[in-house]
Design an enzyme around this catalytic site. Structure first.
Site, PDB file in Angstrom:
ATOM      1  N   ASN A 176       0.834  -1.216   0.000  1.00 26.30           N
ATOM      2  CA  ASN A 176       0.000   0.000   0.000  1.00 26.30           C
ATOM      3  C   ASN A 176       0.865   1.262   0.000  1.00 26.30           C
ATOM      4  O   ASN A 176       0.349   2.362   0.133  1.00 26.30           O
ATOM      5  CB  ASN A 176      -0.976   0.006   1.185  1.00 26.30           C
ATOM      6  N   ASN A 207       5.061   2.999   3.422  1.00 25.41           N
ATOM      7  CA  ASN A 207       6.432   3.354   3.812  1.00 25.41           C
ATOM      8  C   ASN A 207       7.398   3.016   2.673  1.00 25.41           C
ATOM      9  O   ASN A 207       8.525   2.576   2.908  1.00 25.41           O
ATOM     10  CB  ASN A 207       6.791   2.604   5.104  1.00 25.41           C
ATOM     11  N   PHE A 237       5.902  -9.672   4.106  1.00 24.54           N
ATOM     12  CA  PHE A 237       6.760  -8.644   4.712  1.00 24.54           C
ATOM     13  C   PHE A 237       5.961  -7.476   5.293  1.00 24.54           C
ATOM     14  O   PHE A 237       6.431  -6.781   6.169  1.00 24.54           O
ATOM     15  CB  PHE A 237       7.684  -8.020   3.650  1.00 24.54           C
ATOM     16  N   SER A 257      11.549 -11.625  13.470  1.00 27.28           N
ATOM     17  CA  SER A 257      12.692 -10.802  13.861  1.00 27.28           C
ATOM     18  C   SER A 257      13.389 -11.417  15.064  1.00 27.28           C
ATOM     19  O   SER A 257      12.737 -12.041  15.919  1.00 27.28           O
ATOM     20  CB  SER A 257      12.180  -9.410  14.221  1.00 27.28           C
ATOM     21  N   TYR A 310       6.223  -3.632  18.832  1.00 19.19           N
ATOM     22  CA  TYR A 310       6.611  -4.139  17.519  1.00 19.19           C
ATOM     23  C   TYR A 310       7.026  -5.610  17.632  1.00 19.19           C
ATOM     24  O   TYR A 310       6.537  -6.483  16.907  1.00 19.19           O
ATOM     25  CB  TYR A 310       7.770  -3.311  16.940  1.00 19.19           C
ATOM     26  N   LYS A 321       5.354  -9.438  16.259  1.00 17.11           N
ATOM     27  CA  LYS A 321       6.074 -10.515  15.555  1.00 17.11           C
ATOM     28  C   LYS A 321       5.872 -11.843  16.292  1.00 17.11           C
ATOM     29  O   LYS A 321       5.603 -12.882  15.682  1.00 17.11           O
ATOM     30  CB  LYS A 321       7.567 -10.188  15.447  1.00 17.11           C
ATOM     31  N   PRO A 340      17.380   3.510  26.040  1.00 21.95           N
ATOM     32  CA  PRO A 340      16.549   2.617  26.863  1.00 21.95           C
ATOM     33  C   PRO A 340      16.049   1.428  26.044  1.00 21.95           C
ATOM     34  O   PRO A 340      15.642   1.589  24.896  1.00 21.95           O
ATOM     35  CB  PRO A 340      15.368   3.505  27.299  1.00 21.95           C
TER      36      PRO A 340
END
Ligand code: UDP
Length: 332
Positions: A32, A35, A80, A124, A148, A152, A292
């Site tokens: 789409n 990014n 992906f 990942s 994030y 995964k 952090p």
């Protein structure tokens, strides 16, 4: 054999499309462009001198995805598409869960409907959290430190449940370490929006004088020189791992996870110094506080991917640094 690649215009996706086309596969990209840019499709075609089918569609859109599966005879999927910025996932967790989970669930539903049950999923090394020892093998305990990473891990769990419910699926979970570098042509590479979070895109922008200096996040880790150690892998090697994974899911049913890394750890300082040397360019830096959530060191055991997929990373760190810079010079 026709492979549908979601997120095929992204950094790893585009390099994988090139390897697929060069390996004789037909490629259908669904992206789409949230990014990435459509221009990447032309670049993939220029590099390979082959045609790609492109659909500007959000993978969360069942109807549109369904239409694609009606039109194209898809044999396997590499998934992906997804949001990938760790920091952003902390500030916008629901957006991350909504997008990354929804897209995967929709994809699985459409695949099931069309009886396409071969899937390679972009996972990942972040699913290992802060590992107790090194190198990391695939059977290490899994836990995450940001939304994030949790998306995964949740998707890995969803796919395992899916396989349990239906043994006709063939699924490879590919756990990436730190992909850097770019295609030798200089046509495709990593192009993050705004100020980069990851090390190599940041170094490249400093070398290119778009940013004044690199901040190295801590030099008091228990590592070779005090800076963080990671397993950097050339994106073209990583892309080749996907071809091996497609071969595997085309051959055997089941679900399994594989580390895609080189098995070697390099420190931030080693990367910066190598980059300056091979590109003959200055990268000013200063040492600042630790970031952090960062861990001291992380690198893969690559034995399983090597044995079962017959895959091994070949390109060295010099090549990774050269190709990353070449892409930027080429696209100034
Ligand atoms: N890093 C750094 N400065 C930056 C970005 C990253 O010193 O501007 C360090 C970071 O602390 C880590 C390594 O580079 O030790 C790799 O960071 P990256 O964000 O690229 O990957 P990840 O932390 O997700 O493995």
């Amino acid at each position: 054999m026709k492979v549908l690649v979601t997120g095929g215009c992204g950094f790893i996706g585009s390099h994988t499309c090139v390897e697929l086309l060069e390996g004789g596969y037909e490629v259908v990209i669904v992206d789409n462009l949230s990014n990435s840019k459509k221009d990447v499709v032309n670049k993939i075609e220029t590099i390979t001198n082959k045609k790609v089918k492109f659909y500007e569609v959000n993978v969360c859109d069942f109807k549109e995805l369904d239409k694609i599966f009606e039109t194209e005879q898809i044999d396997a999927v590499i998934h992906f598409a997804g949001y990938k910025a760790v920091g952003e996932s902390v500030s916008k967790p629901i957006m991350y869960y909504r997008n990354n989970l929804d897209s995967t669930l929709t994809l699985i539903e459409v695949m099931s409907k069309h009886n396409v049950k071969r899937l390679v999923f972009s996972s990942s090394a972040t699913v290992y959290g802060d590992p107790e020892k090194l190198p990391i093998t695939e059977d290490f305990p899994l836990h995450t430190t940001n939304p994030y990473g949790t998306t995964k891990l949740m998707i890995e769990m969803i796919l395992r449940d899916l396989y349990k419910s239906d043994n006709e699926w063939s699924i490879a979970l590919l756990r990436y370490f730190n992909p850097i570098g770019a295609h030798k042509s200089g046509l495709i590479g990593e192009n993050p929006n705004g100020i980069p979070n990851n090390l190599m895109p940041y170094i490249v922008k400093v070398a290119n004088k778009e940013l004044p200096q690199l901040s190295i996040f801590g030099n008091d880790y228990v590592t070779k020189d005090g800076t963080g150690v990671r397993d950097y892998i050339h994106v073209v090697d990583l892309a080749k791992g996907h071809i091996k994974a497609i071969e595997k899911v085309s051959k055997d049913r089941g679900i399994d996870a594989y580390n895609l890394g080189t098995g070697k750890g390099y420190s931030v300082l080693e990367i910066v110094n190598t980059f300056m040397k091979v590109n003959n360019v200055d990268v000013p830096y200063k040492i600042v506080e630790r970031r952090p959530g960062d861990i001291a060191a992380c690198y893969a055991s690559t034995e399983k991917a090597n044995k079962i997929l017959g895959w091994k990373a070949e390109l060295e760190i010099d090549e990774m640094c050269k190709d990353a810079y070449n892409y930027v010079i080429n696209n100034k």
